[in-house]
Write an enzyme that holds these catalytic residues in place. Structure first.
Site, PDB file in Angstrom:
ATOM      1  N   HIS A  77       0.844  -1.191   0.000  1.00  0.00           N
ATOM      2  CA  HIS A  77       0.000   0.000   0.000  1.00  0.00           C
ATOM      3  C   HIS A  77       0.880   1.242   0.000  1.00  0.00           C
ATOM      4  O   HIS A  77       1.895   1.269   0.697  1.00  0.00           O
ATOM      5  CB  HIS A  77      -0.886   0.013   1.258  1.00  0.00           C
ATOM      6  CG  HIS A  77      -1.917  -1.056   1.276  1.00  0.00           C
ATOM      7  ND1 HIS A  77      -1.653  -2.333   1.714  1.00  0.00           N
ATOM      8  CD2 HIS A  77      -3.217  -1.038   0.901  1.00  0.00           C
ATOM      9  CE1 HIS A  77      -2.749  -3.064   1.604  1.00  0.00           C
ATOM     10  NE2 HIS A  77      -3.707  -2.311   1.118  1.00  0.00           N
ATOM     11  N   MET A 112       7.825  -3.064   5.460  1.00  0.00           N
ATOM     12  CA  MET A 112       8.436  -3.041   4.129  1.00  0.00           C
ATOM     13  C   MET A 112       9.180  -1.723   3.895  1.00  0.00           C
ATOM     14  O   MET A 112      10.245  -1.703   3.273  1.00  0.00           O
ATOM     15  CB  MET A 112       7.394  -3.284   3.035  1.00  0.00           C
ATOM     16  CG  MET A 112       6.836  -4.690   3.028  1.00  0.00           C
ATOM     17  SD  MET A 112       8.089  -6.002   3.007  1.00  0.00           S
ATOM     18  CE  MET A 112       8.945  -5.642   1.491  1.00  0.00           C
ATOM     19  N   ASP A 127      27.509   1.519  -3.854  1.00  0.00           N
ATOM     20  CA  ASP A 127      27.710   2.362  -5.031  1.00  0.00           C
ATOM     21  C   ASP A 127      28.806   3.401  -4.810  1.00  0.00           C
ATOM     22  O   ASP A 127      29.648   3.621  -5.677  1.00  0.00           O
ATOM     23  CB  ASP A 127      26.402   3.051  -5.414  1.00  0.00           C
ATOM     24  CG  ASP A 127      26.577   3.989  -6.601  1.00  0.00           C
ATOM     25  OD1 ASP A 127      27.024   3.505  -7.668  1.00  0.00           O
ATOM     26  OD2 ASP A 127      26.291   5.187  -6.460  1.00  0.00           O
TER      27      ASP A 127
END
Length: 156
Positions: A77, A112, A127
């Site tokens: 959601h 999440m 990175d």
């Protein structure tokens, strides 16, 4: 029971219409192992790279990613978080420990968002440091704790 599968076996977003609004929090952790040639650039609690301060950049990237979780994970959601914070520390084993804590008052949980925030912070460290070494390991990402909703959880 898989909550993202409907009665016909198709992917489905969980219907939260009948759920209660509660205060929900979640903390996720990612651990990054950096080789010595990268760790030697640690100055005043941050890694300095040609791209800038690594940990500060990873914190911003993790928070930005947590805010976009509903766009990245198909059946999540979209949530307007109340708060998101990320801490980055070097532990006794010289590993980089990233903790992302997110909170919301809503009908659905926020774990999440915390997991995405910690993961993207770890990927940002990778990175920004890969020019110094590719021998970087994102060791793990896991939920540490969640509160609110049906069940609370705390990893030992």
């Amino acid at each position: 029971m898989l909550t993202h599968i409907d009665k016909q076996g198709n992917p489905s977003m969980v219907d939260v219409t009948e759920k209660q609004v509660t205060r929900r929090t979640a903390t996720a952790r990612s651990v990054v192992v950096l080789p010595d040639e990268v760790l030697q650039h640690l100055v005043n609690g941050d890694l300095m790279s040609k791209k800038g301060p690594v940990f500060q950049t990873a914190v911003i990237a993790g928070i930005m990613a947590a805010k976009k979780t509903g766009e990245l994970i198909p059946l999540c959601h979209p949530l307007g978080m109340d708060n998101c914070s990320i801490t980055i520390q070097v532990n006794q084993q010289q590993e980089i420990v990233i903790d992302c804590t997110a909170s919301i008052t809503a009908k659905t949980g926020i774990e999440m968002e915390a997991l995405v925030g910690a993961s993207i912070a770890a990927l940002t460290i990778y990175d920004m440091c890969k020019a110094m070494s590719h021998d970087i390991l994102i060791k793990e990402t896991k939920l540490m704790e969640k509160t609110g909703g049906k069940h609370d959880f705390k990893r030992a």
